[in-house]
Enzyme design. Structure first.
Site, mmCIF file in Angstrom:
data_model
loop_
_atom_site.group_PDB
_atom_site.id
_atom_site.type_symbol
_atom_site.label_atom_id
_atom_site.label_comp_id
_atom_site.label_asym_id
_atom_site.label_seq_id
_atom_site.Cartn_x
_atom_site.Cartn_y
_atom_site.Cartn_z
ATOM 1 N N ARG A 94 0.818 -1.222 0.000
ATOM 2 C CA ARG A 94 0.000 0.000 0.000
ATOM 3 C C ARG A 94 0.851 1.271 0.000
ATOM 4 O O ARG A 94 0.534 2.240 -0.683
ATOM 5 C CB ARG A 94 -0.928 0.000 1.222
ATOM 6 C CG ARG A 94 -1.960 -1.109 1.232
ATOM 7 C CD ARG A 94 -2.806 -1.014 2.496
ATOM 8 N NE ARG A 94 -3.816 -2.047 2.561
ATOM 9 C CZ ARG A 94 -3.626 -3.243 3.126
ATOM 10 N NH1 ARG A 94 -2.451 -3.526 3.666
ATOM 11 N NH2 ARG A 94 -4.595 -4.134 3.148
ATOM 12 N N ILE A 95 1.919 1.267 0.808
ATOM 13 C CA ILE A 95 2.742 2.469 0.943
ATOM 14 C C ILE A 95 3.808 2.536 -0.149
ATOM 15 O O ILE A 95 3.951 3.540 -0.843
ATOM 16 C CB ILE A 95 3.398 2.515 2.335
ATOM 17 C CG1 ILE A 95 2.310 2.572 3.414
ATOM 18 C CG2 ILE A 95 4.338 3.711 2.448
ATOM 19 C CD1 ILE A 95 2.822 2.278 4.807
ATOM 20 N N ASP A 131 10.194 -6.959 -4.377
ATOM 21 C CA ASP A 131 9.103 -7.448 -3.544
ATOM 22 C C ASP A 131 8.873 -8.903 -3.931
ATOM 23 O O ASP A 131 8.731 -9.200 -5.124
ATOM 24 C CB ASP A 131 7.824 -6.624 -3.780
ATOM 25 C CG ASP A 131 6.778 -6.857 -2.708
ATOM 26 O OD1 ASP A 131 6.514 -8.035 -2.379
ATOM 27 O OD2 ASP A 131 6.200 -5.877 -2.206
ATOM 28 N N VAL A 173 8.554 -2.449 4.102
ATOM 29 C CA VAL A 173 8.113 -3.819 4.334
ATOM 30 C C VAL A 173 7.775 -3.984 5.811
ATOM 31 O O VAL A 173 8.316 -3.278 6.666
ATOM 32 C CB VAL A 173 9.188 -4.846 3.917
ATOM 33 C CG1 VAL A 173 9.543 -4.699 2.451
ATOM 34 C CG2 VAL A 173 10.441 -4.711 4.773
ATOM 35 N N PRO A 174 6.878 -4.909 6.147
ATOM 36 C CA PRO A 174 6.546 -5.152 7.553
ATOM 37 C C PRO A 174 7.680 -5.890 8.259
ATOM 38 O O PRO A 174 8.489 -6.574 7.614
ATOM 39 C CB PRO A 174 5.291 -6.026 7.470
ATOM 40 C CG PRO A 174 5.418 -6.723 6.153
ATOM 41 C CD PRO A 174 6.077 -5.746 5.228
ATOM 42 N N ALA A 230 9.563 2.308 7.731
ATOM 43 C CA ALA A 230 8.868 1.038 7.951
ATOM 44 C C ALA A 230 8.981 0.653 9.427
ATOM 45 O O ALA A 230 8.230 1.137 10.270
ATOM 46 C CB ALA A 230 9.436 -0.037 7.033
ATOM 47 N N ARG A 231 9.952 -0.208 9.759
ATOM 48 C CA ARG A 231 10.151 -0.652 11.131
ATOM 49 C C ARG A 231 11.640 -0.629 11.469
ATOM 50 O O ARG A 231 12.481 -0.997 10.655
ATOM 51 C CB ARG A 231 9.601 -2.074 11.329
ATOM 52 C CG ARG A 231 8.080 -2.145 11.394
ATOM 53 C CD ARG A 231 7.557 -1.478 12.659
ATOM 54 N NE ARG A 231 6.100 -1.560 12.785
ATOM 55 C CZ ARG A 231 5.247 -0.655 12.315
ATOM 56 N NH1 ARG A 231 5.722 0.392 11.652
ATOM 57 N NH2 ARG A 231 3.959 -0.788 12.502
ATOM 58 N N ASP A 278 12.527 7.265 10.185
ATOM 59 C CA ASP A 278 11.343 7.564 10.992
ATOM 60 C C ASP A 278 11.122 6.480 12.035
ATOM 61 O O ASP A 278 10.206 6.583 12.843
ATOM 62 C CB ASP A 278 10.095 7.693 10.100
ATOM 63 C CG ASP A 278 8.892 8.196 10.876
ATOM 64 O OD1 ASP A 278 9.028 9.210 11.587
ATOM 65 O OD2 ASP A 278 7.816 7.563 10.786
ATOM 66 N N GLU A 327 13.369 1.837 19.651
ATOM 67 C CA GLU A 327 12.440 2.930 19.949
ATOM 68 C C GLU A 327 11.376 2.565 20.973
ATOM 69 O O GLU A 327 10.719 3.440 21.537
ATOM 70 C CB GLU A 327 11.733 3.404 18.673
ATOM 71 C CG GLU A 327 10.732 2.423 18.110
ATOM 72 C CD GLU A 327 10.094 2.927 16.819
ATOM 73 O OE1 GLU A 327 8.870 2.910 16.739
ATOM 74 O OE2 GLU A 327 10.834 3.336 15.909
ATOM 75 N N HIS A 379 8.766 8.300 14.590
ATOM 76 C CA HIS A 379 7.719 7.420 14.046
ATOM 77 C C HIS A 379 6.435 8.206 13.772
ATOM 78 O O HIS A 379 5.334 7.817 14.181
ATOM 79 C CB HIS A 379 7.438 6.268 15.012
ATOM 80 C CG HIS A 379 7.053 5.001 14.314
ATOM 81 N ND1 HIS A 379 7.487 3.762 14.716
ATOM 82 C CD2 HIS A 379 6.260 4.772 13.230
ATOM 83 C CE1 HIS A 379 6.983 2.825 13.920
ATOM 84 N NE2 HIS A 379 6.243 3.429 13.012
#
Length: 332
Positions: free
Chosen positions: A156-157, A177, A208-209, A236-237, A261, A266, A298
């Site tokens: 989506r992003i 991907d 990606v997650p 992302a993460r 971000d 964190e 974030h």
């Protein structure tokens, strides 16, 4: 009447909670705090629970929730890696997330921060603060349209990021991907491996997650294959990136700079107010202090549209579980 406990509430959430509760004839109680072993008893007497949890939940908390008759937790974020889903299932608790609340907000932020790094934003601002208004090579930059962009993850992003760079800036865009997005194929060229995607790219942006399988996906080995002088973006993460490896790559000149971000340590910090606290995270402080890094807490998602959608979709999922026993947003 259905009663829902809503925790980790911020000021901007309240208007959307009030509006939703009125429309759905639901009672609610708000808490500013996350759910912990110390405050778990606050959930007793409620039918549903909505959290914006950044710290793990212990087995004792899951057990108490079951004893209270609570059968669901609606997480107000896309990420749900803070939850032990096996434990949740063991105690009969459905965990849901909000997988898409404003992908455009995050995509726009990622593109903006990438451009800020390319255009030497921090360096320019630091020169301005000391009244150094000279034009000089240290702040000379490339034109964005001349750059090659690698988008890692085109869900989506990432698909929006790719479209902005390709159609908005006329950049060459490649992507990696495991599950290519057919729509994105109109404006990106998919590469067979992560390494092949990043090689030759001037900007590498990550979308990606986080899973238990991709911890430190971007490590010393991957960074060594970046084009010299490339820019790295992570909206992302934090766990996807070995921060020390990233810093080493910037120090060596392999990478020009990074826009982050998220941060791998964190949890418990983003979001919180640390102004009156003794701050001991030297790695994070280094990221904050560096001119070649832009780090934010974030907040790529943090727009009015996203806040509303997080509240409404999470509370809708709460009702859905209470009424049907499950929700289309469940993750366990």
């Amino acid at each position: 009447m259905t009663k829902i406990k809503i925790m980790s509430v911020r000021d901007e959430d309240i208007v959307y909670i009030e509006d939703w509760a009125k429309k759905n004839n639901v009672e609610y109680e708000l808490s500013r705090h996350p759910l912990t072993d110390d405050n778990i008893d606050e959930a007793e007497g409620f039918d549903g629970l909505s959290l914006s949890q950044q710290i793990p939940i212990s087995e004792e908390v899951f057990a108490k929730l079951k004893s209270f008759g609570i059968k669901q937790i609606a997480q107000r974020s896309a990420g749900f890696d803070t939850y032990d889903l096996e434990l949740a299932s063991k105690y009969g608790i459905v965990v849901s997330n909000v997988p898409s609340y404003s992908p455009s907000s995050i995509a726009e932020f990622a593109v903006t921060q990438a451009i800020n790094i390319v255009r030497n934003f921090n360096a320019i601002q630091n020169k301005m603060k000391v009244h150094d208004f000279r034009w000089e090579s240290s702040i000379l930059s490339k034109s964005i349209s001349e750059l090659k962009v690698a988008v890692i993850g085109t869900g989506r992003i990432g698909s929006i990021v790719a479209k902005i760079f390709a159609q908005g800036y006329d950049c060459e865009v490649v992507a990696y991907d495991p599950f290519p997005n057919e729509v994105s194929e109109e404006y990106v060229t998919y590469q067979p491996t992560l390494q092949e995607a990043i090689e030759g790219a001037d900007i590498v942006t990550l979308h990606v997650p986080a899973t238990k399988y991709n911890h430190h996906l971007f490590d010393k080995h991957i960074f060594s294959h970046f084009k010299k002088g490339a820019v790295f973006v992570n909206c992302a993460r934090g766990s996807l990136v070995d921060t020390n490896a990233l810093l080493s790559s910037i120090d060596s000149g392999q990478i020009k700079g990074a826009a982050l971000d998220t941060y791998e340590f964190e949890r418990g910090l983003f979001p919180s107010d640390q102004r009156e606290q003794q701050f001991n995270d030297q790695l994070l402080q280094q990221l904050i202090d560096r001119e070649d890094i832009i780090i934010t807490p974030h907040i790529a998602f943090y727009t009015d549209a996203a806040v509303k959608n997080l509240i409404v979709d999470a509370l809708d999922a709460t009702l859905e579980v209470l009424q049907t026993g499950t929700t289309h947003l469940r993750v366990n």
